[in-house]
Design a protein around this motif. Structure first.
Motif, PDB file in Angstrom:
ATOM      1  N   ARG A   1      64.865 -40.436 -46.206  1.00 23.94           N
ATOM      2  CA  ARG A   1      63.893 -40.235 -45.132  1.00 23.94           C
ATOM      3  C   ARG A   1      62.534 -39.901 -45.707  1.00 23.94           C
TER       4      ARG A   1
ATOM      5  N   ARG B   1      62.481 -43.441 -39.513  1.00 27.85           N
ATOM      6  CA  ARG B   1      63.131 -42.174 -39.181  1.00 27.85           C
ATOM      7  C   ARG B   1      62.339 -41.014 -39.785  1.00 27.85           C
TER       8      ARG B   1
ATOM      9  N   ALA C   1      67.142 -34.392 -30.662  1.00 29.30           N
ATOM     10  CA  ALA C   1      68.185 -34.968 -31.522  1.00 29.30           C
ATOM     11  C   ALA C   1      68.123 -34.367 -32.924  1.00 29.30           C
ATOM     12  N   TYR C   2      66.922 -34.188 -33.441  1.00 22.27           N
ATOM     13  CA  TYR C   2      66.751 -33.620 -34.779  1.00 22.27           C
ATOM     14  C   TYR C   2      67.313 -32.192 -34.823  1.00 22.27           C
ATOM     15  N   GLU C   3      67.012 -31.403 -33.814  1.00 19.99           N
ATOM     16  CA  GLU C   3      67.503 -30.024 -33.767  1.00 19.99           C
ATOM     17  C   GLU C   3      69.016 -29.991 -33.564  1.00 19.99           C
ATOM     18  N   ARG C   4      69.542 -30.900 -32.727  1.00 17.74           N
ATOM     19  CA  ARG C   4      70.999 -30.960 -32.543  1.00 17.74           C
ATOM     20  C   ARG C   4      71.700 -31.271 -33.858  1.00 17.74           C
ATOM     21  N   LYS C   5      71.127 -32.139 -34.653  1.00 19.68           N
ATOM     22  CA  LYS C   5      71.710 -32.483 -35.954  1.00 19.68           C
ATOM     23  C   LYS C   5      71.800 -31.242 -36.837  1.00 19.68           C
ATOM     24  N   ILE C   6      70.762 -30.437 -36.859  1.00 20.51           N
ATOM     25  CA  ILE C   6      70.756 -29.211 -37.657  1.00 20.51           C
ATOM     26  C   ILE C   6      71.852 -28.265 -37.171  1.00 20.51           C
TER      27      ILE C   6
ATOM     28  N   HIS D   1      74.610 -29.066 -35.368  1.00 19.16           N
ATOM     29  CA  HIS D   1      75.924 -29.666 -35.655  1.00 19.16           C
ATOM     30  C   HIS D   1      76.336 -29.375 -37.103  1.00 19.16           C
ATOM     31  N   ASP D   2      75.412 -29.564 -38.029  1.00 19.63           N
ATOM     32  CA  ASP D   2      75.718 -29.315 -39.449  1.00 19.63           C
ATOM     33  C   ASP D   2      76.044 -27.842 -39.697  1.00 19.63           C
TER      34      ASP D   2
ATOM     35  N   GLU E   1      79.942 -30.723 -30.092  1.00 19.23           N
ATOM     36  CA  GLU E   1      79.753 -32.043 -29.495  1.00 19.23           C
ATOM     37  C   GLU E   1      78.506 -32.008 -28.641  1.00 19.23           C
ATOM     38  N   SER E   2      77.785 -33.128 -28.630  1.00 16.06           N
ATOM     39  CA  SER E   2      76.636 -33.250 -27.740  1.00 16.06           C
ATOM     40  C   SER E   2      77.111 -33.763 -26.400  1.00 16.06           C
TER      41      SER E   2
END
Length: 183
Positions: free
Chosen positions: A64, A109, A150-155, A157-158, A168-169
């Protein structure tokens, strides 16, 4: 079927294949650098139009392009480009991605950060994930978090996965949020 027919065949990688893989990685890196240059030029023009001082840094990592805008001293003007809850920052990131799409005909991205907002927010998101995991551990069941990008959800989730829990989203659009559970 004989035992011999189930053996795995291992094909050695030739020197030409290694060169091809390095060339592909090099092209990807140069493409990401090009994306960064295009987006940085766009953002620099925007800063000039708005008469806002800021230093732009471009970094390519993990497949990225990361662009950060900062200043040597506290800048209220740069803070205004973050906006409430990062809303303006998200919009500027999308505009930078559109400038790359327009120039390259390829989606980007890239991630934009202003005044370290994303780094600070990542710490807050880590704490949110830890609190949700602790609540699931204490009460069982599930914990629904507030909607986020989405970016914050990825953080999150990890972070939840690192804590040994499941996330889960759910939902759609601006209401998309994470639900944390034990399984």
């Amino acid at each position: 079927m004989s035992a011999e027919s189930t053996e795995e065949v291992i094909t050695p990688v030739t020197e030409d294949q290694e060169d091809s893989q390095e060339e592909t990685q090099s092209k990807t890196a140069s493409r990401l650098e090009e994306e960064g240059d295009i987006a940085a030029d766009y953002l620099e023009e925007l800063l000039d139009i708005a008469d806002i001082d800021g230093d732009i840094d471009i970094e390519v990592r993990n497949g990225r392009t990361y662009i950060s805008i900062g200043a040597d001293e506290e800048s209220a003007a740069l803070d205004s480009l973050v906006g409430r809850d990062g809303e303006v920052l998200e919009a500027l990131q999308e505009l930078a991605r559109l400038s790359v799409l327009s120039a390259t005909e390829s989606r980007s991205r890239l991630v934009l950060d202003i005044n370290g907002y994303r780094k600070e927010r990542a710490g807050v998101l880590q704490k949110i994930a830890e609190d949700a995991a602790a609540k699931v551990k204490a009460d069982g069941g599930t914990v629904a978090l507030e909607p986020m990008s989405a970016y914050e959800r990825k953080i999150v989730h990890d972070a939840v996965a690192d804590l040994g829990y499941v996330s889960e989203s759910e939902g759609e659009g601006a209401g998309r949020h994470i639900v944390v559970s034990a399984d």
